[in-house]
Design an enzyme around this catalytic site. Structure first.
Site, PDB file in Angstrom:
ATOM      1  N   GLY A  30       9.538  -8.211  -9.914  1.00 49.08           N
ATOM      2  CA  GLY A  30      10.031  -6.989  -9.186  1.00 49.08           C
ATOM      3  C   GLY A  30      10.151  -5.838 -10.003  1.00 49.08           C
ATOM      4  N   CYS A  70       9.218 -13.380 -14.425  1.00 51.83           N
ATOM      5  CA  CYS A  70       9.919 -12.039 -14.743  1.00 51.83           C
ATOM      6  C   CYS A  70      11.283 -11.800 -14.169  1.00 51.83           C
ATOM      7  CB  CYS A  70       8.750 -10.961 -14.732  1.00 51.83           C
ATOM      8  SG  CYS A  70       9.210  -9.399 -15.370  1.00 51.83           S
ATOM      9  N   TYR A  71      11.316 -10.842 -13.282  1.00 49.67           N
ATOM     10  CA  TYR A  71      12.612 -10.606 -12.455  1.00 49.67           C
ATOM     11  C   TYR A  71      13.131 -12.018 -12.039  1.00 49.67           C
ATOM     12  CZ  TYR A  71      15.980  -9.219  -8.968  1.00 49.67           C
ATOM     13  OH  TYR A  71      17.058  -9.227  -8.225  1.00 49.67           O
ATOM     14  N   HIS A 122       3.918 -12.235 -17.089  1.00 45.25           N
ATOM     15  CA  HIS A 122       3.219 -12.303 -15.879  1.00 45.25           C
ATOM     16  C   HIS A 122       2.233 -13.149 -16.061  1.00 45.25           C
ATOM     17  CE1 HIS A 122       5.776  -9.373 -13.549  1.00 45.25           C
ATOM     18  NE2 HIS A 122       5.936  -8.922 -14.765  1.00 45.25           N
ATOM     19  N   GLU A 135       0.328 -13.860 -13.576  1.00 42.77           N
ATOM     20  CA  GLU A 135      -0.539 -13.528 -12.454  1.00 42.77           C
ATOM     21  C   GLU A 135      -1.607 -12.523 -12.751  1.00 42.77           C
ATOM     22  OE1 GLU A 135       2.457 -12.876 -12.732  1.00 42.77           O
ATOM     23  OE2 GLU A 135       3.007 -11.183 -11.727  1.00 42.77           O
ATOM     24  N   ASP A 145     -14.299  -6.800   6.554  1.00 46.39           N
ATOM     25  CA  ASP A 145     -13.106  -7.399   7.552  1.00 46.39           C
ATOM     26  C   ASP A 145     -13.538  -7.478   8.867  1.00 46.39           C
ATOM     27  OD1 ASP A 145     -12.249  -7.028   4.799  1.00 46.39           O
ATOM     28  OD2 ASP A 145     -10.550  -5.331   5.344  1.00 46.39           O
ATOM     29  N   LYS A 169      -9.195  -9.964  -0.254  1.00 51.08           N
ATOM     30  CA  LYS A 169     -10.576  -9.576   0.271  1.00 51.08           C
ATOM     31  C   LYS A 169     -11.637 -10.431  -0.469  1.00 51.08           C
ATOM     32  CE  LYS A 169     -12.628  -5.900   1.380  1.00 51.08           C
ATOM     33  NZ  LYS A 169     -12.459  -4.927   2.665  1.00 51.08           N
TER      34      LYS A 169
END
Ligand code: XMP
Length: 484
Positions: free
Chosen positions: A20, A47-48, A136, A138, A194, A340
């Site tokens: 964050g 991280c944070y 990170h 991710e 969607d 998605k």
């Protein structure tokens, strides 16, 4: 914002404390009760998240003199199960983005990986199964980050990789059957992925008790109405109702040039038209509508529960919000745990054609936000024709599915040209193509020059009233993807 009791009830396999923008020293920075570390559930701080757990468990985080941002090499020094597949000595390319730095580890922790600037790039307390990475894992820029996350989930937390769309489909159907009971539902179809997947899923669950409504607001892409009709009416035998509302939308948009006003008018009118149709359905057969199906995705859910409340609104996004309260409808949102790419996979499982499932996103207010300035019937014809050429050529080049979006925008700018021996003074089309993972940020796409040349030539030759084509080379930020 969950209580410890609530977390216990959920019986999590593991907990990830995410990154964050805050510093652990900021007033009001997100935090948690340290009791969470006593639950016996494995924890991974990113991280944070790792700085927070270091601070809470008695280590020391020091304010940075400068931010470390960008690529870094982590050298593996430990043998934690988090690093399975990365033996000591291995170098791992990672993405760093942090201000504060871990100075001293809490009791029980050891260093497992380090960079040139920090010894605490990977840390672990194996006894308590608490782990942390300063980078990170991710993001795309940490190419093997997924392996670390897999190690945490499957080796440390004991989770099983069974979140597949083939497994999810029957569960999702069962959940809808349970929620809707013998009630009746309506669903708006927009031509987009969607709503198509949400409708197909609910159709699978409750069949003829779902009525689909397509509001043809005159702002749809070329062929979109026909595609929805042939898919849902002919192939899926759905109860599909198409409302011709082009004239109503156009007259509401007459003289409107402000982008936000366009969106507001369209949103309001959309709800009016949709509600009228739903009431008409109720009256025609005397059965009330109880549920509204919406194609809400997980990113929308994340935004609405973020730590600081819904993220700052840049554009008012348009959906059928407002309708549920007005008609006292309950929401069915079968895609709200999916991203998605997962929605697309689920669509294929449901038998939707790849062409529909792979269709690029399209904004709710439709072509109106791609006609800059006043929206008129003639200008819609122009932008729709140009857009169809962009889509056709991008598809032919094989690049369609590699792009987040590619489309045409009609500018409120005329320029001088020469066609044949004639001086012309005609409209300008901007072509936009971007790459993105989620639409939140985007890079302009460097389309091949031959492709751009073909698109330009075809638009000028085939679309009446256009004499100039320009290519948009703005990323997001600072631009947005749409021009309005
Ligand atoms: P921007 O233009 O904000 O768009 O960078 C980000 C993504 O969202 C789409 N978009 C919308 N989608 N209703 C929608 O459902 C809207 O009002 C809307 N406005 C923008 C846009 O096409 C891009 O994919």
């Amino acid at each position: 914002d969950l209580s410890l009791d609530r977390i216990r009830e959920m019986r999590p396999s593991g907990i990830i404390l995410s990154g964050g923008p805050s510093s652990v020293y900021d007033p009001g920075a997100p935090t948690l009760g340290p009791e969470i570390f006593a639950l016996g559930v494995p924890v991974l701080g990113i991280c944070y998240g790792v700085q927070l757990l270091v601070k809470l468990l008695g280590g020391e985080v020091i304010p940075a003199t400068h931010r470390e941002y960008g690529r870094a090499q982590v050298r593996v020094v430990g043998t934690s199960p988090l690093l399975f597949g990365f033996p000591p000595g291995e170098e791992l390319l990672v993405w760093m983005s942090h201000g504060d730095r871990i100075e001293r580890l809490p009791p029980g922790f050891v260093h497992e990986g380090q960079t040139a600037s920090t010894r605490a790039a990977v840390i672990a307390d194996e006894a308590r199964r608490i782990y942390g990475v300063q980078f990170h894992p991710e993001v795309m820029h940490t190419p093997r980050g997924v392996e670390l996350l897999q190690n945490f989930l499957f080796r440390i937390c004991g989770a099983r990789p069974e979140w597949t769309m083939a497994q999810l489909l029957p569960q999702a159907v069962a959940r809808i059957v349970e929620q809707v009971g013998d009630g009746r539902a309506i669903c708006g179809l927009s031509g987009g992925v969607d709503s198509a997947v949400a409708a197909a899923l609910v159709l699978r669950a409750i069949g003829p008790r779902l009525s689909c409504i397509l509001v043809d607001n005159g702002l749809l892409r070329h062929g979109e109405r026909r595609d929805v009709e042939s898919l849902f009416r002919d192939a899926f035998h759905a109860d599909l109702h198409v409302v011709d509302a082009g004239e109503r939308f156009l007259s509401a948009l007459r003289g409107v040039t402000d982008p936000e006003k366009k969106r507001k008018h369209i949103g309001r009118l959309f709800i009016d038209v949709f509600e009228e149709k739903a009431r008409a359905l109720e009256q025609s057969d005397g059965k009330t509508v109880d549920f509204l199906v919406q194609g809400t995705l997980y990113p929308d859910v994340i935004e609405s529960v973020s730590h600081r409340g819904p993220s700052a609104m840049i554009k008012s996004h348009h959906n059928v919000g407002g309708l549920p309260e007005r008609m006292r409808l309950k929401l069915v949102e079968p895609l709200r745990e999916l991203f998605k790419d997962e929605v697309r996979e689920l669509g294929l499982e449901l038998g939707l054609p790849p062409r529909v499932v792979q269709r690029q996103p399209f904004p709710g207010p439709g072509l109106s936000v791609r006609v800059l300035g006043e929206v008129t019937k003639e200008r819609l014809v122009t932008v729709r024709a140009a857009d169809a050429i962009v889509e056709e050529e991008v598809r032919a080049s094989g690049l369609y599915e590699t792009l987040w979006q590619s489309f045409a925008v009609l500018l409120p700018v005329k320029s001088v040209g020469v066609m044949g021996d004639q001086r012309t003074y005609a409209d300008t089309i901007a072509v936009r193509a971007v790459q993105s993972r989620d639409g939140m940020t985007a890079d302009w796409a460097a389309l091949p020059t031959e492709l751009l040349g073909t698109i330009s030539r075809r638009i000028v030759n085939e679309v009446q009233g256009v004499s100039r084509v320009v290519y948009d080379i703005t990323s997001k930020p600072p631009g947005t993807i749409e021009w309005e």
